[in-house]
Design a protein around this motif. Structure first.
Motif, PDB file in Angstrom:
ATOM      1  N   LYS A  86       0.823  -1.213   0.000  1.00  9.41           N
ATOM      2  CA  LYS A  86       0.000   0.000   0.000  1.00  9.41           C
ATOM      3  C   LYS A  86       0.860   1.268   0.000  1.00  9.41           C
ATOM      4  CE  LYS A  86      -3.980  -2.142   2.169  1.00  9.41           C
ATOM      5  NZ  LYS A  86      -4.848  -2.254   3.329  1.00  9.41           N
ATOM      6  N   VAL A  87       2.183   1.084   0.096  1.00  8.08           N
ATOM      7  CA  VAL A  87       3.106   2.211   0.204  1.00  8.08           C
ATOM      8  C   VAL A  87       4.038   2.295  -1.016  1.00  8.08           C
ATOM      9  CG1 VAL A  87       5.021   3.113   1.608  1.00  8.08           C
ATOM     10  CG2 VAL A  87       3.043   2.073   2.719  1.00  8.08           C
ATOM     11  N   VAL A  88       4.387   1.139  -1.585  1.00  8.83           N
ATOM     12  CA  VAL A  88       5.382   1.086  -2.670  1.00  8.83           C
ATOM     13  C   VAL A  88       4.711   1.318  -4.022  1.00  8.83           C
ATOM     14  CG1 VAL A  88       7.089  -0.371  -3.857  1.00  8.83           C
ATOM     15  CG2 VAL A  88       6.855  -0.502  -1.365  1.00  8.83           C
ATOM     16  N   ASN A  89       5.160   2.337  -4.742  1.00  6.94           N
ATOM     17  CA  ASN A  89       4.538   2.597  -6.051  1.00  6.94           C
ATOM     18  C   ASN A  89       5.392   2.111  -7.224  1.00  6.94           C
ATOM     19  OD1 ASN A  89       6.203   4.934  -5.410  1.00  6.94           O
ATOM     20  ND2 ASN A  89       5.450   5.815  -7.299  1.00  6.94           N
ATOM     21  N   LYS A  90       6.660   1.735  -6.948  1.00  7.06           N
ATOM     22  CA  LYS A  90       7.475   1.237  -8.065  1.00  7.06           C
ATOM     23  C   LYS A  90       8.703   0.499  -7.548  1.00  7.06           C
ATOM     24  CE  LYS A  90       8.253   4.121 -11.669  1.00  7.06           C
ATOM     25  NZ  LYS A  90       8.967   5.137 -12.467  1.00  7.06           N
ATOM     26  N   VAL A  91       9.029  -0.611  -8.217  1.00  5.65           N
ATOM     27  CA  VAL A  91      10.339  -1.263  -8.019  1.00  5.65           C
ATOM     28  C   VAL A  91      11.048  -1.146  -9.361  1.00  5.65           C
ATOM     29  CG1 VAL A  91      11.575  -3.408  -7.544  1.00  5.65           C
ATOM     30  CG2 VAL A  91       9.489  -2.889  -6.271  1.00  5.65           C
ATOM     31  N   GLN A  92      12.169  -0.426  -9.348  1.00  5.10           N
ATOM     32  CA  GLN A  92      12.901  -0.176 -10.585  1.00  5.10           C
ATOM     33  C   GLN A  92      14.239  -0.905 -10.535  1.00  5.10           C
ATOM     34  OE1 GLN A  92      12.222   3.703 -12.397  1.00  5.10           O
ATOM     35  NE2 GLN A  92      14.374   4.078 -12.126  1.00  5.10           N
ATOM     36  N   ASP A  93      14.766  -1.306 -11.679  1.00  2.00           N
ATOM     37  CA  ASP A  93      16.052  -2.018 -11.765  1.00  2.00           C
ATOM     38  C   ASP A  93      16.022  -3.315 -10.958  1.00  2.00           C
ATOM     39  OD1 ASP A  93      16.978   0.156 -13.274  1.00  2.00           O
ATOM     40  OD2 ASP A  93      17.674   1.212 -11.506  1.00  2.00           O
ATOM     41  N   PHE A  94      15.106  -4.194 -11.333  1.00  2.00           N
ATOM     42  CA  PHE A  94      14.960  -5.460 -10.588  1.00  2.00           C
ATOM     43  C   PHE A  94      15.768  -6.602 -11.216  1.00  2.00           C
ATOM     44  CE2 PHE A  94      10.807  -5.388 -13.111  1.00  2.00           C
ATOM     45  CZ  PHE A  94      11.175  -6.359 -14.040  1.00  2.00           C
ATOM     46  N   GLN A  95      16.806  -6.254 -12.019  1.00  2.00           N
ATOM     47  CA  GLN A  95      17.519  -7.296 -12.763  1.00  2.00           C
ATOM     48  C   GLN A  95      18.228  -8.322 -11.866  1.00  2.00           C
ATOM     49  OE1 GLN A  95      18.133  -4.009 -13.147  1.00  2.00           O
ATOM     50  NE2 GLN A  95      20.135  -3.709 -12.211  1.00  2.00           N
ATOM     51  N   GLU A  96      18.482  -7.977 -10.605  1.00  2.00           N
ATOM     52  CA  GLU A  96      19.129  -8.962  -9.715  1.00  2.00           C
ATOM     53  C   GLU A  96      18.107  -9.831  -8.981  1.00  2.00           C
ATOM     54  OE1 GLU A  96      22.383  -9.520  -9.692  1.00  2.00           O
ATOM     55  OE2 GLU A  96      22.698  -7.869 -11.099  1.00  2.00           O
ATOM     56  N   ASP A  97      16.822  -9.589  -9.208  1.00  2.00           N
ATOM     57  CA  ASP A  97      15.789 -10.439  -8.615  1.00  2.00           C
ATOM     58  C   ASP A  97      15.430 -11.517  -9.640  1.00  2.00           C
ATOM     59  OD1 ASP A  97      12.878 -11.291  -8.199  1.00  2.00           O
ATOM     60  OD2 ASP A  97      13.287 -10.224  -6.338  1.00  2.00           O
ATOM     61  N   LYS A  98      15.856 -12.745  -9.351  1.00  2.00           N
ATOM     62  CA  LYS A  98      15.682 -13.836 -10.341  1.00  2.00           C
ATOM     63  C   LYS A  98      14.233 -14.010 -10.765  1.00  2.00           C
ATOM     64  CE  LYS A  98      19.505 -17.094  -9.968  1.00  2.00           C
ATOM     65  NZ  LYS A  98      20.320 -16.842  -8.787  1.00  2.00           N
ATOM     66  N   GLU A  99      13.314 -13.903  -9.806  1.00  2.00           N
ATOM     67  CA  GLU A  99      11.898 -14.156 -10.094  1.00  2.00           C
ATOM     68  C   GLU A  99      11.319 -13.080 -11.006  1.00  2.00           C
ATOM     69  OE1 GLU A  99       8.505 -16.047 -10.379  1.00  2.00           O
ATOM     70  OE2 GLU A  99      10.178 -16.961  -9.336  1.00  2.00           O
ATOM     71  N   LEU A 100      11.563 -11.798 -10.696  1.00  7.08           N
ATOM     72  CA  LEU A 100      11.027 -10.725 -11.543  1.00  7.08           C
ATOM     73  C   LEU A 100      11.750 -10.669 -12.886  1.00  7.08           C
ATOM     74  CD1 LEU A 100      10.338  -7.735  -9.111  1.00  7.08           C
ATOM     75  CD2 LEU A 100       8.747  -9.466  -9.946  1.00  7.08           C
ATOM     76  N   PHE A 101      13.067 -10.947 -12.887  1.00  6.28           N
ATOM     77  CA  PHE A 101      13.819 -10.860 -14.140  1.00  6.28           C
ATOM     78  C   PHE A 101      13.378 -11.936 -15.138  1.00  6.28           C
ATOM     79  CE2 PHE A 101      17.539 -11.125 -17.002  1.00  6.28           C
ATOM     80  CZ  PHE A 101      17.581  -9.798 -17.398  1.00  6.28           C
ATOM     81  N   ARG A 102      12.691 -12.959 -14.645  1.00  8.00           N
ATOM     82  CA  ARG A 102      12.121 -13.964 -15.559  1.00  8.00           C
ATOM     83  C   ARG A 102      11.255 -13.297 -16.627  1.00  8.00           C
ATOM     84  NH1 ARG A 102       8.263 -16.304 -13.523  1.00  8.00           N
ATOM     85  NH2 ARG A 102       7.925 -17.710 -15.244  1.00  8.00           N
ATOM     86  N   TYR A 103      10.593 -12.195 -16.256  1.00  7.91           N
ATOM     87  CA  TYR A 103       9.752 -11.482 -17.223  1.00  7.91           C
ATOM     88  C   TYR A 103      10.563 -11.140 -18.477  1.00  7.91           C
ATOM     89  CZ  TYR A 103       7.111  -7.782 -19.526  1.00  7.91           C
ATOM     90  OH  TYR A 103       6.456  -7.030 -20.474  1.00  7.91           O
TER      91      TYR A 103
END
Length: 290
Positions: A86-103
């Protein structure tokens, strides 16, 4: 490389912004050439989107902390909601997160990306956007802008954004809007819009936007994906609902793209702002926009 059949040289005369392959129909290519964007329905599966959503929630709760990721929050809501989505409006530069980088590695996404970049593809910029319900203190309206303003590399025609709706996006919850055909215009000067107390850091907008130009609102269902050119004028409205409007995106470029020096260009002030931010955050003395 995703395939070897793609010629990275556009056809002279007819197509400037798409490359020869058997993925896009002639109608789809012509639409992108004329308008600067192409919407593909139901490209990303519900299962993948659910996995991205769960990982985003874990990042919000600080159960995972991907190195290098920039987590943007509405600080005014922190006391009320603590560490939550409810507070976070964006996660930017997620290339080190294996799960999100799957996208960025999904074959169904890359299959289309290759139509614009050619077969040697680099993921250049990643974002998961969580458009919060609008509040009085802060608005998550993103003014009309061109993404190339943020990128110190060229040529623009070999860069493309892939933007996937993680739930229905419409005018009520702040969907994307575009001005078709504006990808044929040069990069324009950008800056902070003259809004009172409503600007987000680095949310630059076109300084001489023609408010009367026709806009197309991209109403999208979960899994729908739009590919668009980095010079296309686009933005997004405010979220007038009580829910959250999530999307995940990556800018891809041909690895043959080259860096430019932004000194004495309209991008110079962006570089200065980024250098100040990096200096503050990492105490780095020498930084260039690359």
């Amino acid at each position: 490389p995703t395939s070897a059949q793609v010629s990275a040289v556009p056809q002279p005369g007819r197509f400037c912004y798409t490359l020869d392959n058997d993925v896009l129909t002639t109608e789809q290519r012509q639409f992108y050439e004329d308008n600067g964007y192409l919407l593909i329905k139901k490209l990303v599966s519900d299962e993948d989107i659910e996995r991205f959503r769960k990982e985003f929630v874990r990042i919000c709760k600080r159960e995972v902390n991907p190195p290098g990721a920039m987590i943007m929050k509405d600080e005014s809501l922190k006391s009320q909601y603590g560490q939550s989505e409810k507070v976070v409006n964006k996660v930017q530069d997620f290339q080190e997160d294996k799960e999100l980088f799957r996208y960025c590695t999904l074959p169904e996404v890359l299959r289309y990306v290759e139509c614009f970049t050619g077969p040697n593809i680099m993921a250049m910029h990643t974002m998961l956007i969580n458009k919060l319900p609008d509040s009085d203190q802060q608005t998550f309206l993103h003014p009309m802008h061109q993404d190339l303003h943020y990128f110190p590399f060229r040529p623009a025609a070999r860069i493309v954004c892939s933007w996937t709706a993680m739930e229905r996006a419409d005018q009520d919850n702040g969907c994307l809007f575009v001005q078709p055909g504006t990808h044929k215009q040069p990069l324009k000067p950008h800056g902070y819009p003259q809004w009172e107390g409503k600007t987000n850091k680095l949310f630059h907008g076109l300084l001489d936007e023609d408010e009367k130009s026709p806009k197309v609102h991209l109403v999208m269902e979960k899994g729908d994906t739009v590919f668009f050119h980095p010079l296309l004028f686009h933005g997004s409205g405010i979220n007038k609902t009580s829910g959250f409007r999530k999307s995940i995106s990556c800018h891809f470029a041909s690895s043959e793209c080259y860096y430019i020096d932004v000194k004495n260009t309209s991008q110079e002030h962006l570089e200065k702002e980024l250098v100040e931010m990096v200096h503050k955050k990492y105490n780095a003395t020498s930084v260039e926009l690359r």
